[in-house]
Design a protein around this motif. Structure first.
Motif, PDB file in Angstrom:
ATOM      1  N   GLY A   1      31.799 -99.729   0.797  1.00 21.47           N
ATOM      2  CA  GLY A   1      30.622 -99.787   1.646  1.00 21.47           C
ATOM      3  C   GLY A   1      31.020-100.517   2.920  1.00 21.47           C
ATOM      4  N   ASN A   2      30.299-100.271   3.996  1.00 24.49           N
ATOM      5  CA  ASN A   2      30.697-100.779   5.312  1.00 24.49           C
ATOM      6  C   ASN A   2      29.759-101.876   5.798  1.00 24.49           C
ATOM      7  N   SER A   3      30.145-102.548   6.883  1.00 25.83           N
ATOM      8  CA  SER A   3      29.316-103.612   7.442  1.00 25.83           C
ATOM      9  C   SER A   3      29.787-103.949   8.846  1.00 25.83           C
TER      10      SER A   3
ATOM     11  N   ARG B   1      25.036 -97.503  11.887  1.00 22.10           N
ATOM     12  CA  ARG B   1      24.907 -96.674  10.687  1.00 22.10           C
ATOM     13  C   ARG B   1      26.038 -95.657  10.638  1.00 22.10           C
ATOM     14  N   GLY B   2      26.176 -94.993   9.484  1.00 23.98           N
ATOM     15  CA  GLY B   2      27.074 -93.853   9.444  1.00 23.98           C
ATOM     16  C   GLY B   2      28.103 -93.888   8.337  1.00 23.98           C
ATOM     17  N   THR B   3      28.781 -92.736   8.197  1.00 22.34           N
ATOM     18  CA  THR B   3      29.844 -92.542   7.212  1.00 22.34           C
ATOM     19  C   THR B   3      31.149 -92.307   7.959  1.00 22.34           C
TER      20      THR B   3
ATOM     21  N   VAL C   1      31.248 -95.235   2.766  1.00 22.45           N
ATOM     22  CA  VAL C   1      30.107 -94.355   2.533  1.00 22.45           C
ATOM     23  C   VAL C   1      28.961 -94.632   3.490  1.00 22.45           C
ATOM     24  N   GLY C   2      28.621 -95.901   3.682  1.00 26.51           N
ATOM     25  CA  GLY C   2      27.516 -96.276   4.564  1.00 26.51           C
ATOM     26  C   GLY C   2      27.527 -97.770   4.798  1.00 26.51           C
ATOM     27  N   PHE C   3      26.557 -98.270   5.579  1.00 24.95           N
ATOM     28  CA  PHE C   3      26.546 -99.663   6.025  1.00 24.95           C
ATOM     29  C   PHE C   3      25.548-100.508   5.232  1.00 24.95           C
TER      30      PHE C   3
END
Length: 489
Positions: free
Chosen positions: A390-392, A400-402, A453-455
């Motif tokens: 997962g992102n940050s 946001r985003g993948t 995958v996402g934030f």
């Protein structure tokens, strides 16, 4: 016997030096100091001062040359020196100190000089005890941790100087921290410290007492971390008992040296212990590992597969784990939990596919080092490696985003296919396929990709990421991407 009481001879030495002017004036000098036959290095800024008849030394000299785990609380001006049992607590500007909880008087209060803490040698020598000698012809202080012969001539101290009331000493402003420690633990013979920022940790040993010391300049603990550990807000320090680990007694941690906003972590040892230290960097955080395990310890046992059965062997990696939480979401959810949940769903789907062997780097909340994850895949001669994350972005909750990462050119086509399936399923903004030197990608010999995958730092995406239905769809997309890449119907 501890070396710390070498300070007594220094006190006697400086009392023998003549003073010009008033007895209360501070006289600066740089004597030669020999500790167990070795000269103690002193920088130009390290000035020993004689104040009101007391020899005062920079705290850094104590910390670096005596191997002591010294902790500093800038808010209340206290200096704490942990011992094998108990501690010494000094307070800037106060003539009272605590030794193992008992109050003791000081002739001169600890001072602060331009951001450097000065402490009285006479008091510390009395508190901790070490034998000293003085060569008047050579003007050399001799310090030894072994008892001197009984016939050693006694040295008569000079008359005490008249007392002069101490003036309040302003504490220096702490340097602004640029890095943050988010978690700290000791397990599997390893200290693991997760942090963010550009700090370069230093790791060194101390001999009396035996310890391994980690220092991170310009660093603070996160508020979330302090809520999960034993923490004394008065001394800005804490400790953790370590059990079941040979030669390790306790773990101390706290703030040291306010002028540098330095964090210190001390591993207290009962015997000499070899160690290695290294930093692992991943998509959202950095992890310092101090490994006390045997240098001959091998990789975690690889899961058996059946070579030559015509199946494609895929290694699925749930990023982070154990003491390394990865990023922490806007509602305090942990990335490592998301990664593992999705990875287990991918495993369940791949076990239903007759064309694949599936191997997991972890199935529980554990932390295999990133390089070992890649080496596990290499040992298995895997056909593909997929790391799930997962992102940050700290301070940017609207991002946001993948996005998907690769390292070797061999992996680019694999990453492109995996990203197309993943981004099409998440529906999040497309942040494209990117190159990066992540360890799990750099050391993998097969096509390898890391999926962000996402934030978790975005409230909307974080809520979706932890939805069970969403995770099932992401797992199905990963399997679909693997099947397309290998041409499996």
């Amino acid at each position: 016997m501890k070396k710390c009481s070498w300070f007594l001879l220094l006190a006697v030495l400086f009392l023998c030096f003549p003073l010009n002017g008033r007895a209360s004036a501070a006289v600066k000098t740089s004597p030669t100091i020999i500790l167990d036959g070795q000269a103690i290095p002193m920088q130009k800024k390290d000035k020993v001062e004689l104040i009101n008849g007391s020899v005062m030394v920079p705290l850094r000299i104590i910390a670096e040359n005596m191997g002591m785990g010294v902790l500093w609380n800038q808010q209340v001006g206290t200096v704490t020196i942990p011992k094998e049992s108990g501690s010494i607590v000094l307070t800037i500007g106060q003539k009272k100190a605590l030794i193992d909880g008992a109050s003791h008087s000081l002739a001169t209060a600890p001072r602060n000089r331009n951001g450097t803490t000065l402490v009285p040698l006479r008091f510390i020598s009395e508190a901790m005890g070490v034998q000293v000698s003085w060569d008047n012809s050579l003007k050399v202080v001799g310090l030894t941790s072994a008892p001197l012969p009984l016939e050693q001539p006694a040295i008569t101290p000079a008359p005490a100087s008249p007392e002069v009331p101490d003036q309040p000493v302003p504490l220096p402003a702490a340097a602004a921290a640029t890095s943050t420690v988010h978690s700290l633990s000791f397990s599997d013979d390893r200290l693991m410290l997760a942090f963010t920022g550009d700090v370069q940790p230093s790791v060194h040993t101390g001999n009396e007492p035996l310890q391994i010391v980690v220092e991170l300049p310009r660093t603070n603990f996160s508020a979330d971390f302090l809520q999960t550990v034993s923490w004394d807000s008065r001394t800005q320090s804490g400790e953790q008992t370590v059990t079941g680990v040979p030669n390790v007694n306790k773990l101390y941690y706290g703030l040291f040296e306010p002028e540098a906003a330095t964090l210190r972590v001390v591993i207290a040892l009962s015997a000499d212990t070899n160690y290695t230290s290294y930093i692992e960097e991943d998509a959202a955080s950095r992890l310092l590992v101090v490994d006390l395990s045997s240098a001959t310890a091998g990789l975690p046992p690889a899961e058996p597969v059946q070579p030559g059965n015509g199946k494609k062997t895929v290694v699925i990696d749930a990023g982070h784990g154990g003491a390394d939480p990865g990023t922490i979401g806007i509602s305090k959810k942990l990335e490592k939990d998301f990664n593992l949940s999705v990875a287990l769903k991918v495993e369940r789907l791949l076990l239903q596919e007759p064309a694949f062997n599936v191997v997991m780097t972890r199935r529980e909340d554990t932390y295999p080092p990133n390089k070992q994850r890649a080496e596990m895949a290499n040992e298995l001669q895997a056909d593909a490696f997929v790391s799930i994350h997962g992102n940050s972005v700290t301070g940017s909750p609207k991002v946001r985003g993948t996005e998907t990462y690769y390292y070797s050119q061999e992996s680019k086509a694999f990453a492109d296919i995996m990203h197309r399936h993943l981004q099409g399923t998440t529906g999040f903004p497309d942040r494209k396929v990117k190159y990066n030197k992540y360890i799990v990608l750099k050391y993998s010999n097969m096509p390898a990709t890391l999926l962000e995958v996402g934030f978790l730092s975005n409230a909307a995406e974080e809520a979706i990421l932890f939805s069970d239905d969403f995770q099932n769809r992401v797992a199905a997309a990963i399997v679909a991407g693997l099947k397309e890449y290998f041409g499996i119907a």
